[in-house]
Design a protein around this motif. Structure first.
Motif, PDB file in Angstrom:
ATOM      1  N   THR A 229      26.566  10.011  16.899  1.00  0.00           N
ATOM      2  CA  THR A 229      27.951   9.405  16.621  1.00  0.00           C
ATOM      3  C   THR A 229      28.623   9.948  15.746  1.00  0.00           C
ATOM      4  O   THR A 229      28.252  10.616  14.637  1.00  0.00           O
ATOM      5  N   TYR A 230      29.881   9.792  15.898  1.00  0.00           N
ATOM      6  CA  TYR A 230      31.136   9.960  14.643  1.00  0.00           C
ATOM      7  C   TYR A 230      30.989   8.551  13.835  1.00  0.00           C
ATOM      8  O   TYR A 230      31.356   7.630  14.431  1.00  0.00           O
ATOM      9  N   VAL A 231      31.189   8.804  12.637  1.00  0.00           N
ATOM     10  CA  VAL A 231      31.614   7.453  11.976  1.00  0.00           C
ATOM     11  C   VAL A 231      32.880   7.804  11.002  1.00  0.00           C
ATOM     12  O   VAL A 231      32.860   8.810  10.140  1.00  0.00           O
ATOM     13  N   ALA A 232      34.100   7.334  11.348  1.00  0.00           N
ATOM     14  CA  ALA A 232      35.218   7.855  11.048  1.00  0.00           C
ATOM     15  C   ALA A 232      35.867   6.705   9.980  1.00  0.00           C
ATOM     16  O   ALA A 232      35.759   5.495  10.481  1.00  0.00           O
ATOM     17  N   HIS A 233      36.485   7.194   8.933  1.00  0.00           N
ATOM     18  CA  HIS A 233      37.246   6.486   7.890  1.00  0.00           C
ATOM     19  C   HIS A 233      38.457   5.937   8.692  1.00  0.00           C
ATOM     20  O   HIS A 233      38.877   6.709   9.830  1.00  0.00           O
ATOM     21  N   VAL A 239      41.656  10.207  15.561  1.00  0.00           N
ATOM     22  CA  VAL A 239      41.081  11.456  15.875  1.00  0.00           C
ATOM     23  C   VAL A 239      39.851  11.520  16.381  1.00  0.00           C
ATOM     24  O   VAL A 239      39.216  12.028  17.477  1.00  0.00           O
ATOM     25  N   ALA A 240      38.705  10.825  15.521  1.00  0.00           N
ATOM     26  CA  ALA A 240      37.538  10.874  15.987  1.00  0.00           C
ATOM     27  C   ALA A 240      37.182  10.262  17.493  1.00  0.00           C
ATOM     28  O   ALA A 240      36.568  10.512  18.092  1.00  0.00           O
ATOM     29  N   GLU A 257      32.409   5.181  15.806  1.00  0.00           N
ATOM     30  CA  GLU A 257      32.313   4.058  15.116  1.00  0.00           C
ATOM     31  C   GLU A 257      33.015   4.054  13.830  1.00  0.00           C
ATOM     32  O   GLU A 257      33.407   5.102  13.356  1.00  0.00           O
ATOM     33  N   ALA A 258      33.949   2.670  13.538  1.00  0.00           N
ATOM     34  CA  ALA A 258      34.365   2.642  12.453  1.00  0.00           C
ATOM     35  C   ALA A 258      33.787   2.750  11.082  1.00  0.00           C
ATOM     36  O   ALA A 258      32.981   1.937  11.245  1.00  0.00           O
ATOM     37  N   SER A 259      34.050   3.482  10.165  1.00  0.00           N
ATOM     38  CA  SER A 259      33.424   3.139   8.863  1.00  0.00           C
ATOM     39  C   SER A 259      33.523   1.760   8.298  1.00  0.00           C
ATOM     40  O   SER A 259      34.572   1.132   8.359  1.00  0.00           O
ATOM     41  N   PRO A 260      32.222   1.201   8.216  1.00  0.00           N
ATOM     42  CA  PRO A 260      32.353  -0.205   7.517  1.00  0.00           C
ATOM     43  C   PRO A 260      33.048  -0.350   6.026  1.00  0.00           C
ATOM     44  O   PRO A 260      32.768   0.683   5.347  1.00  0.00           O
ATOM     45  N   LYS A 261      33.832  -1.525   6.267  1.00  0.00           N
ATOM     46  CA  LYS A 261      34.267  -1.606   4.693  1.00  0.00           C
ATOM     47  C   LYS A 261      33.311  -2.078   3.440  1.00  0.00           C
ATOM     48  O   LYS A 261      33.380  -1.900   2.347  1.00  0.00           O
ATOM     49  N   LEU A 266      29.151   5.471   0.875  1.00  0.00           N
ATOM     50  CA  LEU A 266      28.806   6.641   1.985  1.00  0.00           C
ATOM     51  C   LEU A 266      30.197   7.462   2.055  1.00  0.00           C
ATOM     52  O   LEU A 266      31.245   6.954   1.796  1.00  0.00           O
ATOM     53  N   SER A 267      29.786   8.501   2.702  1.00  0.00           N
ATOM     54  CA  SER A 267      31.097   9.683   2.531  1.00  0.00           C
ATOM     55  C   SER A 267      32.273   9.209   3.193  1.00  0.00           C
ATOM     56  O   SER A 267      33.448   9.193   2.684  1.00  0.00           O
TER      57      SER A 267
END
Ligand code: ZN
Length: 400
Positions: A229-233, A239-240, A257-261, A266-267
């Motif tokens: 998986t990509y996890v993207a901000h 883009v991801a 996946e969207a980066s959880p808030k 996490l980076s």
């Protein structure tokens, strides 16, 4: 007169001798891993090597200071920051960085590669887990050894651990071991613990170089939902998402996946949130983390051997797969396993595809580069792309 014996003294001395031998053998193995250096023969696109402490002096002379390699085309364009080895026991990330560094060409923009983002963690084995210290890649000039490190900063560099790690600046309470986990300590702080200072130094590199794309490579157990998986901000999500669709349609299945808030440290979350410097007109980096499948770190896997690391074939995982317990795509199949070349190829194509999509979405951030990708790795293996350090010019050989 016969000398009086203290009861049990012989047995105590024998126990002491055995302990001394075990301590000696343990220390020997420990020092072997700590002192071992890996070669890298950088490509002709290489510009310079700096240290991460050039961006934040606080880590200078500590175990977490680490080399940063720059490949600058000299043609204005976007800037990529590529991290391998955030968690050194996920070694496809470090190998992907090395394969990139040994073969990259750049015709537009700049590329910063950090093969050992947490260098300290790469020099110690995982406490309590009996596993091999090294992996070996076969090349035409013989086998090349690389360290299999730990997940977290070496306790010799950062000690003691707190009872609870309170993340800065969110104040979220995390597990005590996360105080030494680079991927829980972002965005870091200059006066924090050593791993927080390391995270801060990486943030400083991103902010000072006004980076456009940040790729943090990882490997995951197959029972972890974000494997493959990509996890993207938020800013990197389009883009991801497009990159995942393109890869899934053409090369290998990839999730996004969207980066959880709500998960802090996490980076993909903190690097995205804390990189913008509005007063300097810098909007911040597109932050993406990516995971390949690593059977070696699955809790259910059988014997933890170098073969498992390199081939990823495990009958317990096969059973887990048949019970629908794994999250990897494609589905796990013991006939194929999860070979190292497959994981390295996935990472290199995953980053290259993000760049291609970023170039479409944001032409002003354009980067043009080439390095070996998935098909080449699958066909030729990893060793094919690693050059002989004894035959290369000394200005292109580095030891990490
Ligand atoms: Zn990881």
């Amino acid at each position: 007169m016969k000398r009086r014996e203290i009861p049990g003294v012989k047995r105590k001395l024998a126990v002491l001798a055995v302990v001394a031998v075990i301590a000696f053998l343990g220390a020997k193995e420990f020092m072997e891993l700590r002192n071992f250096k890996e070669p890298v023969v950088v490509s002709e696109a290489f510009t310079e090597k700096v240290m991460l402490s050039d961006y934040f002096e606080g880590i200078k002379g500590t175990g977490v200071d680490t080399p940063v390699y720059l490949f600058d085309s000299g043609v204005p364009g976007g800037t990529l920051v590529f991290l391998g080895g955030t968690h050194p026991y996920e070694p496809a990330t470090m190998l992907a960085a090395y394969v990139a560094m040994e073969n990259i060409s750049v015709s537009k923009g700049r590329v910063f590669i950090i093969p050992h983002a947490n260098l300290s963690a790469s020099k110690v084995g995982m406490l309590g887990n009996a596993y091999p210290k090294f992996l070996h890649v076969q090349t035409e000039h013989g086998p090349r050894a690389y360290r299999i490190g730990d997940r977290s900063t070496d306790p010799l560099d950062q000690w003691p651990d707190p009872f609870t790690y309170v993340h800065y600046p969110s104040k979220q309470n995390l597990a005590y071991t996360d105080a030494r986990n680079l991927n829980r300590t972002y965005p870091g702080r200059p006066d924090g613990n050593l791993t927080e200072q390391l995270a801060y130094a990486i943030m400083e590199l991103i902010r000072k170089e006004k980076a456009d794309l940040y790729c943090d490579t990882h490997e995951a157990s197959l029972m972890y939902p974000v494997v493959s998986t990509y996890v993207a901000h938020d800013r990197a999500l389009d883009v991801a998402m497009m990159a995942a669709m393109e890869l899934s349609a053409t090369t290998f299945p990839m999730k996004c996946e969207a980066s959880p808030k709500s998960l802090r440290g996490l980076s993909h979350r903190e690097v995205g949130d804390f990189s913008p410097v509005p007063e300097q007109g810098y909007e911040g980096v597109l932050a993406v983390l990516m995971e390949t499948m690593e059977p070696f770190i699955d809790r259910v896997a059988g014997k933890i051997t170098e073969e498992l690391m390199m081939e990823g074939k495990d009958e317990f995982l096969q059973t887990a797969s048949e019970h629908g317990l794994l999250y990897c795509v494609p589905e796990y199949d013991i006939e194929f396993g999860s070979p190292m070349k497959y994981r390295v190829g996935r990472h290199l194509s995953s980053i290259a595809e993000l760049i291609r999509q970023m170039n479409d979405f944001f032409p002003e951030k354009e980067i043009q580069l080439q390095w070996p990708e998935f098909d080449g790795l699958m066909e030729n293996g990893i060793g094919y792309y690693l050059h002989d350090p004894t035959k290369a010019h000394s200005t292109r050989v580095f030891w990490n």
